[in-house]
Design an enzyme around this catalytic site. Structure first.
Site, PDB file in Angstrom:
ATOM      1  N   HIS A   1       0.829  -1.203   0.000  1.00 12.79           N
ATOM      2  CA  HIS A   1       0.000   0.000   0.000  1.00 12.79           C
ATOM      3  C   HIS A   1       0.869   1.260   0.000  1.00 12.79           C
ATOM      4  O   HIS A   1       1.619   1.494   0.938  1.00 12.79           O
ATOM      5  CB  HIS A   1      -0.889  -0.042   1.251  1.00 12.79           C
ATOM      6  CG  HIS A   1      -1.873   1.073   1.341  1.00 12.79           C
ATOM      7  ND1 HIS A   1      -1.789   2.063   2.288  1.00 12.79           N
ATOM      8  CD2 HIS A   1      -2.963   1.348   0.592  1.00 12.79           C
ATOM      9  CE1 HIS A   1      -2.790   2.892   2.134  1.00 12.79           C
ATOM     10  NE2 HIS A   1      -3.526   2.492   1.114  1.00 12.79           N
TER      11      HIS A   1
ATOM     12  N   GLU B   1      -5.022   4.176  -7.810  1.00 15.11           N
ATOM     13  CA  GLU B   1      -6.221   4.814  -7.253  1.00 15.11           C
ATOM     14  C   GLU B   1      -6.455   6.183  -7.883  1.00 15.11           C
ATOM     15  O   GLU B   1      -5.601   7.079  -7.834  1.00 15.11           O
ATOM     16  CB  GLU B   1      -6.122   4.945  -5.727  1.00 15.11           C
ATOM     17  CG  GLU B   1      -7.416   5.563  -5.192  1.00 15.11           C
ATOM     18  CD  GLU B   1      -7.547   5.599  -3.698  1.00 15.11           C
ATOM     19  OE1 GLU B   1      -6.793   4.905  -2.981  1.00 15.11           O
ATOM     20  OE2 GLU B   1      -8.439   6.351  -3.236  1.00 15.11           O
TER      21      GLU B   1
ATOM     22  N   HIS C   1      -0.846  10.916  -2.279  1.00 16.23           N
ATOM     23  CA  HIS C   1      -2.123  10.577  -1.652  1.00 16.23           C
ATOM     24  C   HIS C   1      -2.972  11.796  -1.322  1.00 16.23           C
ATOM     25  O   HIS C   1      -4.127  11.898  -1.728  1.00 16.23           O
ATOM     26  CB  HIS C   1      -1.872   9.766  -0.369  1.00 16.23           C
ATOM     27  CG  HIS C   1      -3.134   9.414   0.340  1.00 16.23           C
ATOM     28  ND1 HIS C   1      -3.715  10.225   1.295  1.00 16.23           N
ATOM     29  CD2 HIS C   1      -3.958   8.343   0.222  1.00 16.23           C
ATOM     30  CE1 HIS C   1      -4.828   9.668   1.727  1.00 16.23           C
ATOM     31  NE2 HIS C   1      -5.005   8.533   1.093  1.00 16.23           N
TER      32      HIS C   1
HETATM   33  O1  G3P Z   1      -6.799   0.819  -1.874  1.00 20.55           O
HETATM   34  C1  G3P Z   1      -7.607   1.443  -0.958  1.00 20.55           C
HETATM   35  C2  G3P Z   1      -6.911   2.435  -0.094  1.00 20.55           C
HETATM   36  O2  G3P Z   1      -5.700   2.848  -0.638  1.00 20.55           O
HETATM   37  C3  G3P Z   1      -7.819   3.596   0.132  1.00 20.55           C
HETATM   38  O3  G3P Z   1      -7.398   4.411   1.135  1.00 20.55           O
HETATM   39  O4  G3P Z   1      -6.755   6.610   1.908  1.00 20.55           O
HETATM   40  O5  G3P Z   1      -5.027   4.886   1.599  1.00 20.55           O
HETATM   41  O6  G3P Z   1      -6.057   5.953  -0.357  1.00 20.55           O
HETATM   42  P1  G3P Z   1      -6.254   5.519   1.044  1.00 20.55           P
HETATM   43 CA    CA Z   2      -4.919   4.633  -1.974  1.00 15.89          CA
END
Ligand code: G3P
Ligand code: CA
Length: 245
Positions: free
Chosen positions: A11, A112, A53
Site C-alpha cells: 500500500h 487509485e 495521496h
Molecule cells: O486501496 C484502498 C486504499 O488505498 C484507500 O485508502 O486513503 O489509503 O487511499 P487511502
Molecule cells: Ca490509496
C-alpha cells in the site's frame, strides 16, 4: 469459496519503512514476493498526473499547498522523503509516467483515481506504457470507475468502500450493488466492514474482495480465514508472515 492465499498489495509501496508513493517505496516493495503495488494519482496545475495521496503536499513534503496549485516541474523539486527520515531527503513525488516506466510490468499495479475526471488521462498513460493487463484501477468515486469502464471495457476495476459501508449488512450489500452497477470486478473495502457472510455475498456475485489497510498479523489471519482475495498493507512483509502462518 475460501482462498488461503490472498494477493498481497504493498500500500503506497513499502510505506511502513520508506516514504509513501515514491519510486524508492515501490522498488523496495518489489524486493518482496508480493503481488501488487498500490499508489494514488492526482493532477497538477499544468495537467500532469503525479503520484501522491493527499490533496495537499503539506504532510509528505517540505512544501505547502494543493497539488493542483503546482506545475509538474515545481512539484518535482519538493523533498518528499525527509518527513519519513533524513536519509530519504533526495526522494521526490514521481509523475505517473515515471512510475509506470520504473515499475515496467514487474507486478500488478493498483492505481487509485483520487480525482474523478482524470480517468481518461490515466488510461491513456497506461496504454502508452502497454500495461493495461497489469492495472487494477480503483476509486472511492463510483462515477470515475463507471467512466473508466466505458473508456476501456477491458480494464480491471474495483470500487473502494470506507468504514461507513459496514454499518449494517444492508449498507454493505448496497455498496456491492453499486460496485456491480459501475461494472467493476472487485470491491476494495475497509477491513472493519468485513464478515464471512459479506465476503460470501461478494463471491456469490463473482466479485473478488480486497481489503485495506491491514498492518496487524492477527487481523490478517482472521481476514485470510474469511476468504479475502487481496490485502493491502503498509507492512506487506508482516502480511507474508501471516500467510505463512
Ligand atoms: O486501496 C484502498 C486504499 O488505498 C484507500 O485508502 O486513503 O489509503 O487511499 P487511502
Ligand atoms: Ca490509496
Amino acid at each position: 469459496m475460501t482462498r488461503t492465499k490472498p494477493m498481497i498489495i504493498a500500500h503506497r509501496g513499502l510505506s511502513g519503512y520508506y516514504p509513501e508513493n515514491t519510486l524508492l517505496a515501490f522498488q523496495e516493495a518489489l524486493k518482496l514476493p508480493i503481488d501488487a503495488v498500490e499508489f494514488d494519482v492526482r493532477r497538477t496545475k499544468d495537467g500532469m498526473l503525479v503520484v501522491i495521496h493527499d490533496e495537499t503536499v503539506d504532510r509528505t513534503t517540505n512544501g505547502s499547498g494543493y497539488v493542483g496549485s503546482f506545475t509538474l516541474d515545481e512539484i518535482n523539486k519538493l523533498d518528499a522523503g525527509s518527513w519519513k527520515g533524513e536519509e530519504f531527503a533526495e526522494t521526490h513525488i514521481p509523475s505517473l509516467d515515471e512510475t509506470l516506466e520504473a515499475l515496467d510490468r514487474q507486478s500488478v499495479l493498483v492505481v487509485e483515481i483520487k480525482e474523478p475526471g482524470t480517468e481518461l488521462q490515466i488510461i491513456e498513460a497506461v496504454k502508452r506504457y502497454d500495461t493495461l493487463e497489469w492495472i487494477n484501477l480503483v476509486s472511492f468515486h463510483a462515477n470515475a470507475i463507471a467512466s473508466a469502464k466505458k473508456i476501456e471495457p477491458h480494464i480491471s476495476c474495483a470500487l473502494i468502500g470506507g468504514k461507513s459501508i459496514g454499518a449494517s449488512d444492508n449498507t454493505f450489500f448496497d455498496f456491492v450493488h453499486a460496485t456491480l452497477g459501475c461494472d467493476a470486478n472487485s470491491v476494495m473495502v475497509h477491513y472493519s466492514t468485513l464478515t464471512p457472510k459479506r465476503v460470501h455475498y461478494c463471491h456469490k456475485r463473482f466479485l473478488s474482495v480486497g481489503t485495506w489497510t491491514v498492518d496487524d498479523k492477527n487481523l490478517a489471519e482472521r481476514l485470510i480465514l474469511m476468504g479475502v482475495d487481496a490485502i493491502a498493507s503498509n507492512y506487506p512483509d508482516v502480511m507474508l508472515e501471516a500467510m505463512a502462518a
